[in-house]
Design an enzyme around this catalytic site. Sequence first.
Site, PDB file in Angstrom:
ATOM      1  CG  ASN A 258      -1.525   1.350   1.497  1.00 34.09           C
ATOM      2  OD1 ASN A 258      -2.441   1.794   0.797  1.00 34.09           O
ATOM      3  ND2 ASN A 258      -1.006   2.047   2.509  1.00 34.09           N
TER       4      ASN A 258
ATOM      5  CE1 TYR B 231      -0.185   8.133  -6.089  1.00 31.88           C
ATOM      6  CE2 TYR B 231      -2.000   8.515  -7.618  1.00 31.88           C
ATOM      7  CZ  TYR B 231      -1.514   7.978  -6.438  1.00 31.88           C
ATOM      8  OH  TYR B 231      -2.358   7.272  -5.613  1.00 31.88           O
TER       9      TYR B 231
END
Length: 246
Positions: free
Chosen positions: A87, A155
Amino acid sequence: MPAALITGSSRGIGRGIALRYARDGYDVAVNYNSSEDAAYEVVDAIESETDSRAVAIGADVGDTDAATRLVSETVEALGGLDHLVNNAAINDHRYTPELSPERFDRLMDINVNSVYTITREAVPHLQASDEPEGASVVNLSSRLAFAGAPYEPHYASSKAAIVALTKSHAEEFAPEIRVNCIAPGYIETDMTDATNDEADKAERRETIPVGRLGQPSDIGDAAAFLRDAGFVAGETLQVNGGQMMY
């Protein structure tokens, strides 16, 4: 109890996943980089609210040596490793002209390279798991992997790479280890609160068919599903309230 490592789990989505796994009966390694106090708050919550054990382990997953150490310390503390959730990630709102190669590389180190490194180190331990539906890896991508994002191209690119890495590892490590992916939409966390006021949130809410913003617990539910879904492998589960159906 079976053991799980959740990277970047001191806050936000990772915290939600760690709490869900603990409530489901898993011992949990709570990973943090700089948020040590928050990580120990998660540990305290797990141990006060559930019968599961928890341990906080500091490691900058963007550093290969630290990422490798994170896995070994998890196994040592919890006695093994049955499930992994990759994560940990950072965000950086910059358009390409203001985006230096150094910032691009740093984000890729944390968002992509860490997933490769930690998964590689975890594989022998996951292969030794005796979980009924087998060991699992759940990777966190983003809806921006599919939609793109001109204000954060690095990103979005990193999250697209996670989708391809998930499919590759799912085929490579089957049948002992199932590897899947979650692509969250807009999830309310302290990080999103820092960059979005109530007007921004209201505008985003209008684009989501279910009529609300996502919560970390929504991603925790999705991760638990993929952890237990023995006939699901190599999939990316869109968890965005229906936003990507259009």
